[in-house]
Design a protein around this motif. Structure first.
Motif, short mmCIF file in Angstrom:
data_model
loop_
_atom_site.label_atom_id
_atom_site.label_comp_id
_atom_site.label_asym_id
_atom_site.label_seq_id
_atom_site.Cartn_x
_atom_site.Cartn_y
_atom_site.Cartn_z
N LEU A 1 0.81 -1.22 0.00
CA LEU A 1 0.00 0.00 0.00
C LEU A 1 0.84 1.27 0.00
O LEU A 1 0.30 2.36 -0.15
CB LEU A 1 -0.92 0.01 1.22
CG LEU A 1 -1.95 -1.11 1.34
CD1 LEU A 1 -2.72 -0.97 2.64
CD2 LEU A 1 -2.89 -1.12 0.15
N ALA A 2 2.15 1.13 0.18
CA ALA A 2 2.99 2.30 0.38
C ALA A 2 2.94 3.26 -0.81
O ALA A 2 3.01 4.48 -0.63
CB ALA A 2 4.43 1.86 0.64
N ALA A 3 2.80 2.72 -2.01
CA ALA A 3 2.80 3.58 -3.20
C ALA A 3 1.51 4.38 -3.34
O ALA A 3 1.49 5.38 -4.06
CB ALA A 3 3.03 2.74 -4.45
N THR A 4 0.44 3.97 -2.67
CA THR A 4 -0.84 4.65 -2.82
C THR A 4 -1.26 5.39 -1.56
O THR A 4 -2.41 5.85 -1.46
CB THR A 4 -1.94 3.63 -3.20
OG1 THR A 4 -1.98 2.57 -2.23
CG2 THR A 4 -1.68 3.04 -4.57
N ALA A 5 -0.38 5.51 -0.59
CA ALA A 5 -0.69 6.20 0.67
C ALA A 5 0.39 7.25 0.95
O ALA A 5 1.54 7.10 0.52
CB ALA A 5 -0.77 5.21 1.82
N THR A 6 0.01 8.28 1.67
CA THR A 6 0.94 9.33 2.06
C THR A 6 0.80 9.58 3.56
O THR A 6 -0.33 9.74 4.06
CB THR A 6 0.66 10.64 1.31
OG1 THR A 6 0.71 10.40 -0.09
CG2 THR A 6 1.69 11.70 1.67
N VAL A 7 1.93 9.61 4.26
CA VAL A 7 1.92 9.87 5.70
C VAL A 7 2.80 11.08 5.98
O VAL A 7 3.98 11.10 5.61
CB VAL A 7 2.42 8.65 6.50
CG1 VAL A 7 2.36 8.94 8.00
CG2 VAL A 7 1.59 7.41 6.16
N THR A 8 2.22 12.09 6.63
CA THR A 8 2.92 13.35 6.87
C THR A 8 2.85 13.72 8.35
O THR A 8 1.76 13.93 8.88
CB THR A 8 2.28 14.48 6.05
OG1 THR A 8 2.21 14.10 4.67
CG2 THR A 8 3.09 15.77 6.18
N PRO A 9 3.99 13.81 9.03
CA PRO A 9 3.98 14.33 10.41
C PRO A 9 3.67 15.83 10.41
O PRO A 9 4.14 16.57 9.54
CB PRO A 9 5.39 14.05 10.91
CG PRO A 9 6.00 13.09 9.92
CD PRO A 9 5.34 13.39 8.62
N ASP A 10 2.91 16.27 11.39
CA ASP A 10 2.57 17.69 11.53
C ASP A 10 2.89 18.12 12.95
O ASP A 10 2.20 17.76 13.90
CB ASP A 10 1.09 17.91 11.23
CG ASP A 10 0.72 19.39 11.22
OD1 ASP A 10 1.53 20.22 11.67
OD2 ASP A 10 -0.40 19.71 10.78
#
Length: 445
Positions: A200-209
């Motif tokens: 799933l890594a290619a279709t998901a985005t994780v961003t720390p805020d």
């Protein structure tokens, strides 16, 4: 769907913190809030969150979802972990022990067992792990912190390896998610994590805020993780399934899907065998010494006649009863073909289940050949026809309930690993321009 995973440090009971959180959620368009330590455990009622519905949990772990989507099923296998059924994706929200490394190592071992029991289902593990995955992820002053033990890191690696997870926020330079001053020295950790199934890594985005703990409208002391996933939230009807194991075998399945999907409507009416089936008989069945074939998801069955015409024993199966190809009683086939099936299934979990079911008909050491439409072809078709995005693909016709996703060979392989299959060493490459394929093998043990 955009998720926010946040340790709220029991502040949600304060009006100011709750107001700042609600404004931040609106600003980013968050659809689900996964909160660690959201409010004091002694509070009997969870605080209300404007625009959100409480989906379940307590003062240790809790979930809220946007009012415009149906709340997911939520359960608590243990006080420190929450199990969330988010459409086809299983989310395990965690808050590991904040004090003892031995306790965290034991909890990681329990997580390893929990993920193994999910039998290949796509996973997201997120929350406050209270550990530094690598030495550089935890500093005390200018030195590496000794808070996280080697045993914890070993258990974390075992968990990730066994479940096929990637650490989505691991960077060369760590983005610390928690900073405090202890004994006059700054303590900095990347302890708020999002571990995601590798396919799933290619279709998901994780961003720390970090603004939620450092900005003018801060409302906690941990960074938030904004997790954008290929999941389309919608009203649930848990009694319906599509092409899942319950329909294939008559057994119960936890996979969520709905009758609004009608993949059988993508089946083509052919007067001649497909180019893919001809490629199989011309280039594959001889070198692999194939004598028997099952076309899994055969549609109307045009390719079965072709296989039989070449002298192969061939059968077909399609779950759409009107096509007239019921589930075969025989197993132990030399070759299973899956032609343009995975790309019409609307989520990775159903694709994994279908691969598992296809493999159940193969003999040990037998082969499975999977053919899919390519990402380039689907992207062009979607742009030309104005298809609406849905999950990780598109509605090719919302009114007819048909879905399409372009799937390349690498993604087929990644899904196949989840289904217990491996690439077939030395198998011929099929000359199939414009589409993607993979030749797989079923382990002998």
């Amino acid at each position: 769907m955009l998720l926010a995973s946040i340790n709220l440090n029991r502040r949600l009971g304060a009006v100011g913190a709750r107001s700042n959180l609600a404004a931040w959620l609106r600003e980013h368009g968050v659809k689900a809030v996964l909160a660690q330590e959201p409010f004091k455990p002694a509070d009997r009622r969870p605080p209300s969150l404007a625009g959100f519905t409480f989906a379940g949990g307590d003062g240790h772990l809790a979930v809220w979802t946007s009012e415009d989507i149906a709340p997911p099923a939520v359960s608590s296998p243990a006080p420190w972990v929450q199990r969330i059924e988010l459409e086809w994706l299983l989310v395990l929200q965690v808050h590991l022990d904040a004090y003892a490394g031995a306790a965290r190592a034991a909890q990681l071992a329990e997580l390893t067992a929990m993920t193994a029991a999910e039998d290949g289902r796509p996973l997201l593990l997120c929350g406050d792990f209270n550990l530094a995955p690598r030495p550089e992820d935890g500093l005390f002053g200018a030195e590496t912190s000794t808070f996280t033990t080697n045993a914890e890191r070993r258990m974390l690696r075992q968990l990730m390896l066994g479940a096929g997870l990637v650490d989505t926020t691991a960077e060369t330079a760590p983005a610390f998610t928690f900073e405090r001053v202890f004994s006059g020295k700054p303590s900095r950790f990347r302890c708020d994590l999002a571990l995601l199934s590798d396919h799933l890594a290619a279709t998901a985005t994780v961003t720390p805020d970090a603004t939620v703990r450092t900005g003018e409208r801060a409302f906690t002391d941990h960074s938030a993780l904004l997790i954008d996933l290929p999941v389309t939230g919608r009203a649930a009807d848990p009694g319906d399934v599509l092409f899942a194991l319950s329909e294939l075998t008559g057994k119960d399945s936890a996979a969520p899907a709905r009758r609004e999907y009608q993949p059988h409507k993508t089946a083509m009416s052919r007067q001649a065998p497909s180019p893919a089936s001809r490629a199989v008989t011309e280039h594959l069945t001889g070198p692999l010494r194939v004598r028997s074939v099952l076309d899994h998801g055969c549609g109307r069955g045009a390719d079965i006649a072709h296989y039989r015409s070449t002298g192969l024993y061939a059968e077909g199966f399609d779950p759409h009863e009107a096509f007239g190809w019921p589930r075969p009683e025989r197993t132990g086939f030399d070759l299973i073909t899956s032609m343009f099936v995975l790309n019409v299934l609307p989520d990775p979990w159903q694709r994994i289940q279908v691969l598992k079911d296809a493999a159940s008909f193969a003999r040990p050491g037998g082969h499975i050949v999977v053919v899919t439409r390519s990402p380039e072809e689907i992207a062009k078709a979607a742009a030309d026809a104005g298809w609406a995005a849905h999950h990780d693909g598109f509605w090719s016709s919302r009114s007819r309930g048909t879905f399409q996703r372009g799937i390349d060979s690498g993604e087929i392989m990644a899904l196949a690993r989840r289904a217990g299959l491996a690439p077939a060493a030395g198998a011929p490459v099929l000359p199939l321009p414009g589409v993607c394929h993979a030749v797989l093998t079923k382990p002998r043990t």
